[in-house]
Design a protein around this motif. Sequence first.
Motif, PDB file in Angstrom:
ATOM      1  N   ALA A 262       0.830  -1.204   0.000  1.00  0.00           N
ATOM      2  CA  ALA A 262       0.000   0.000   0.000  1.00  0.00           C
ATOM      3  C   ALA A 262       0.865   1.255   0.000  1.00  0.00           C
ATOM      4  CB  ALA A 262      -0.939  -0.007   1.209  1.00  0.00           C
ATOM      5  N   GLN A 263       1.955   1.213   0.752  1.00  0.00           N
ATOM      6  CA  GLN A 263       2.885   2.337   0.787  1.00  0.00           C
ATOM      7  C   GLN A 263       3.427   2.635  -0.604  1.00  0.00           C
ATOM      8  OE1 GLN A 263       4.093   3.947   3.677  1.00  0.00           O
ATOM      9  NE2 GLN A 263       5.801   5.103   2.837  1.00  0.00           N
ATOM     10  N   ALA A 264       3.814   1.595  -1.330  1.00  0.00           N
ATOM     11  CA  ALA A 264       4.369   1.778  -2.674  1.00  0.00           C
ATOM     12  C   ALA A 264       3.335   2.393  -3.605  1.00  0.00           C
ATOM     13  CB  ALA A 264       4.859   0.438  -3.221  1.00  0.00           C
ATOM     14  N   VAL A 265       2.093   1.939  -3.496  1.00  0.00           N
ATOM     15  CA  VAL A 265       1.026   2.491  -4.339  1.00  0.00           C
ATOM     16  C   VAL A 265       0.817   3.963  -4.028  1.00  0.00           C
ATOM     17  CG1 VAL A 265      -1.436   2.412  -4.850  1.00  0.00           C
ATOM     18  CG2 VAL A 265      -0.143   0.282  -4.660  1.00  0.00           C
ATOM     19  N   LEU A 266       0.784   4.303  -2.751  1.00  0.00           N
ATOM     20  CA  LEU A 266       0.545   5.691  -2.357  1.00  0.00           C
ATOM     21  C   LEU A 266       1.708   6.589  -2.777  1.00  0.00           C
ATOM     22  CD1 LEU A 266      -0.997   5.040   1.170  1.00  0.00           C
ATOM     23  CD2 LEU A 266      -2.193   5.926  -0.833  1.00  0.00           C
ATOM     24  N   GLU A 267       2.922   6.106  -2.611  1.00  0.00           N
ATOM     25  CA  GLU A 267       4.074   6.909  -3.023  1.00  0.00           C
ATOM     26  C   GLU A 267       4.070   7.143  -4.528  1.00  0.00           C
ATOM     27  OE1 GLU A 267       7.462   4.856  -1.534  1.00  0.00           O
ATOM     28  OE2 GLU A 267       7.321   5.738   0.487  1.00  0.00           O
ATOM     29  N   SER A 268       3.652   6.131  -5.293  1.00  0.00           N
ATOM     30  CA  SER A 268       3.580   6.302  -6.751  1.00  0.00           C
ATOM     31  C   SER A 268       2.489   7.283  -7.148  1.00  0.00           C
ATOM     32  CB  SER A 268       3.339   4.950  -7.424  1.00  0.00           C
ATOM     33  OG  SER A 268       2.036   4.451  -7.124  1.00  0.00           O
ATOM     34  N   SER A 269       1.524   7.511  -6.229  1.00  0.00           N
ATOM     35  CA  SER A 269       0.459   8.485  -6.481  1.00  0.00           C
ATOM     36  C   SER A 269       0.860   9.898  -6.091  1.00  0.00           C
ATOM     37  CB  SER A 269      -0.804   8.088  -5.696  1.00  0.00           C
ATOM     38  OG  SER A 269      -1.252   6.808  -6.078  1.00  0.00           O
ATOM     39  N   GLY A 270       2.079  10.048  -5.554  1.00  0.00           N
ATOM     40  CA  GLY A 270       2.571  11.374  -5.207  1.00  0.00           C
ATOM     41  C   GLY A 270       2.369  11.779  -3.769  1.00  0.00           C
ATOM     42  N   ILE A 271       2.041  10.816  -2.889  1.00  0.00           N
ATOM     43  CA  ILE A 271       1.873  11.147  -1.471  1.00  0.00           C
ATOM     44  C   ILE A 271       3.245  11.421  -0.856  1.00  0.00           C
ATOM     45  CG2 ILE A 271       1.110  10.299   0.775  1.00  0.00           C
ATOM     46  CD1 ILE A 271      -1.146  10.967  -1.116  1.00  0.00           C
ATOM     47  N   PRO A 272       3.426  12.559  -0.195  1.00  0.00           N
ATOM     48  CA  PRO A 272       4.733  12.885   0.405  1.00  0.00           C
ATOM     49  C   PRO A 272       5.002  12.069   1.656  1.00  0.00           C
ATOM     50  CG  PRO A 272       3.123  14.581   0.931  1.00  0.00           C
ATOM     51  CD  PRO A 272       2.439  13.647  -0.028  1.00  0.00           C
ATOM     52  N   GLU A 273       6.227  12.149   2.162  1.00  0.00           N
ATOM     53  CA  GLU A 273       6.601  11.383   3.353  1.00  0.00           C
ATOM     54  C   GLU A 273       5.904  11.902   4.611  1.00  0.00           C
ATOM     55  OE1 GLU A 273      10.782  11.220   3.876  1.00  0.00           O
ATOM     56  OE2 GLU A 273      11.161  10.164   1.986  1.00  0.00           O
ATOM     57  N   GLU A 274       5.700  13.212   4.681  1.00  0.00           N
ATOM     58  CA  GLU A 274       5.034  13.813   5.838  1.00  0.00           C
ATOM     59  C   GLU A 274       3.864  14.654   5.340  1.00  0.00           C
ATOM     60  OE1 GLU A 274       8.073  14.726   9.308  1.00  0.00           O
ATOM     61  OE2 GLU A 274       8.687  15.721   7.448  1.00  0.00           O
ATOM     62  N   PHE A 275       2.743  14.572   6.050  1.00  0.00           N
ATOM     63  CA  PHE A 275       1.577  15.359   5.632  1.00  0.00           C
ATOM     64  C   PHE A 275       0.536  15.370   6.742  1.00  0.00           C
ATOM     65  CE2 PHE A 275       1.090  10.984   4.196  1.00  0.00           C
ATOM     66  CZ  PHE A 275      -0.193  10.648   4.616  1.00  0.00           C
ATOM     67  N   ILE A 276      -0.396  16.307   6.608  1.00  0.00           N
ATOM     68  CA  ILE A 276      -1.575  16.381   7.466  1.00  0.00           C
ATOM     69  C   ILE A 276      -2.710  15.707   6.719  1.00  0.00           C
ATOM     70  CG2 ILE A 276      -3.243  17.950   8.547  1.00  0.00           C
ATOM     71  CD1 ILE A 276      -0.864  20.044   8.488  1.00  0.00           C
ATOM     72  N   LEU A 277      -3.492  14.874   7.411  1.00  0.00           N
ATOM     73  CA  LEU A 277      -4.554  14.116   6.763  1.00  0.00           C
ATOM     74  C   LEU A 277      -5.924  14.614   7.210  1.00  0.00           C
ATOM     75  CD1 LEU A 277      -5.307  11.680   4.948  1.00  0.00           C
ATOM     76  CD2 LEU A 277      -5.230  10.247   7.018  1.00  0.00           C
ATOM     77  N   PHE A 278      -6.816  14.744   6.224  1.00  0.00           N
ATOM     78  CA  PHE A 278      -8.226  15.039   6.487  1.00  0.00           C
ATOM     79  C   PHE A 278      -9.039  13.925   5.849  1.00  0.00           C
ATOM     80  CE2 PHE A 278     -12.272  16.580   4.810  1.00  0.00           C
ATOM     81  CZ  PHE A 278     -12.867  17.135   5.934  1.00  0.00           C
ATOM     82  N   VAL A 279      -9.983  13.353   6.594  1.00  0.00           N
ATOM     83  CA  VAL A 279     -10.837  12.288   6.077  1.00  0.00           C
ATOM     84  C   VAL A 279     -12.285  12.707   6.267  1.00  0.00           C
ATOM     85  CG1 VAL A 279     -11.551   9.878   6.300  1.00  0.00           C
ATOM     86  CG2 VAL A 279      -9.137  10.502   6.575  1.00  0.00           C
ATOM     87  N   GLY A 280     -13.016  12.795   5.175  1.00  0.00           N
ATOM     88  CA  GLY A 280     -14.426  13.185   5.267  1.00  0.00           C
ATOM     89  C   GLY A 280     -14.921  13.750   3.960  1.00  0.00           C
ATOM     90  N   SER A 281     -16.208  13.999   3.913  1.00  0.00           N
ATOM     91  CA  SER A 281     -16.815  14.598   2.732  1.00  0.00           C
ATOM     92  C   SER A 281     -16.575  16.102   2.743  1.00  0.00           C
ATOM     93  CB  SER A 281     -18.326  14.316   2.736  1.00  0.00           C
ATOM     94  OG  SER A 281     -18.937  15.028   3.803  1.00  0.00           O
ATOM     95  N   GLY A 282     -17.057  16.763   1.716  1.00  0.00           N
ATOM     96  CA  GLY A 282     -16.976  18.219   1.668  1.00  0.00           C
ATOM     97  C   GLY A 282     -18.144  18.883   2.348  1.00  0.00           C
ATOM     98  N   ASP A 283     -18.936  18.097   3.071  1.00  0.00           N
ATOM     99  CA  ASP A 283     -20.058  18.596   3.849  1.00  0.00           C
ATOM    100  C   ASP A 283     -19.612  19.817   4.658  1.00  0.00           C
ATOM    101  OD1 ASP A 283     -21.949  18.959   5.897  1.00  0.00           O
ATOM    102  OD2 ASP A 283     -22.425  16.838   6.010  1.00  0.00           O
ATOM    103  N   PRO A 284     -20.320  20.935   4.583  1.00  0.00           N
ATOM    104  CA  PRO A 284     -19.878  22.151   5.288  1.00  0.00           C
ATOM    105  C   PRO A 284     -19.616  21.964   6.775  1.00  0.00           C
ATOM    106  CG  PRO A 284     -21.639  22.681   3.762  1.00  0.00           C
ATOM    107  CD  PRO A 284     -21.527  21.190   3.759  1.00  0.00           C
TER     108      PRO A 284
END
Length: 376
Positions: A196-218
């Motif tokens: 999974a790490q390899a797939v994400l890195e190939s998608s351009g995910i950086p080594e460090e980041f802030i994550l948000f999980v959710g819809s665009g619901d206001p």
Amino acid sequence: MKKILVNAIPMTVVGTGVGRYLRGLYVTLEKEFSDRLEISYFTGKSIVRNIPNSEGPGWKEALGRMLWRMPYPVAFGARLLSHLPIERRFRSLSRDYHIYHEAAYFPFKAAARMPTVFTIHDLSLLRYPQWHPRERVLYWRTFFKRRLGLADSFCAVSEFTKREMVEYLDINPELIRVTPLGVDTDVFNPEHDEEAQAVLESSGIPEEFILFVGSGDPRKNFDALVNAVEKTQCQLPLVSVGWSGWSSGHEKTIINMGYVSDRMLAQLYRMATMLVMPSEYEGFGLPVVEAMACGCPVVISSAAALVEVGGDAVIKVENVHDSNLLSCAIDDLAGSLSMQIRLSGLGLKRAASFSWCDTARGTAKVYLDDKYGQNL
């Protein structure tokens, strides 16, 4: 043997919180209570005995986007035209069951007056209609209050939601059982997934980041998070995960992953420097538990349900609309490895208290109550 009929339509749609709840609950009920419960699933087309699979991103998500773009009277009419034949089909098929479980907007009318258990996740449509498309609010208002009387028992996903049900719906608290959501530790755990790490890195995910999980619901307050991240000193990129019918206007300034599989989501939690969940209002907050189960430090708003779920294992920001306050909390966590390690450890312990087995056992107690006899 109690015969349970579940409205499983949310399980066929990718990425919905209701669908995730139903899948976690019924996978466990099928394992733990198959000797006492015979469970069937209404898919919108038919009733099946096996848990239905998600159909993946497709026409239902496209339809959702269309509804948001339509003038609301037209969108309401389209939703109503879609609902009515499905409900008629449900009524014609829903014979010979002891209990009907609903976890979406409101219960269907069943063919006979069989006992109905209604899970309520939150009351945002009642309390904050401005956060929802107008057609959805009208649809909910057309049916909810009238159908509420069809429910014999209720499940609430948090103590917070139970309190709101009592206060705003005047439901007898003795009819409500709190059944918090659980976490699938086979997927959401701190074990590194190299593929999974390899797939994400190939998608351009950086080594460090802030994550948000959710819809665009206001109510998710994504705009507030973007504004705060832009003010941080750490300058970590923001990665967003989740399907949305809303356009945030920030598509060029964030890494938007859209919908991802649970396996990829779990690895994103493991990789992330932190998850930030700045919601104005939640009924539970499953990403908080899943992130903690993966060892990811978590920052939350002061929304009551998130505080209930996160306990002392998260950083709480009292006012996420104060971009300076939120950005400082992000910087403090990003700049302190010891704080990250401490929160990760606390989060793992906290997440261990949320089990689908507990959710299933609490729900099964409702189903197996003697007041729900087996006479058809």
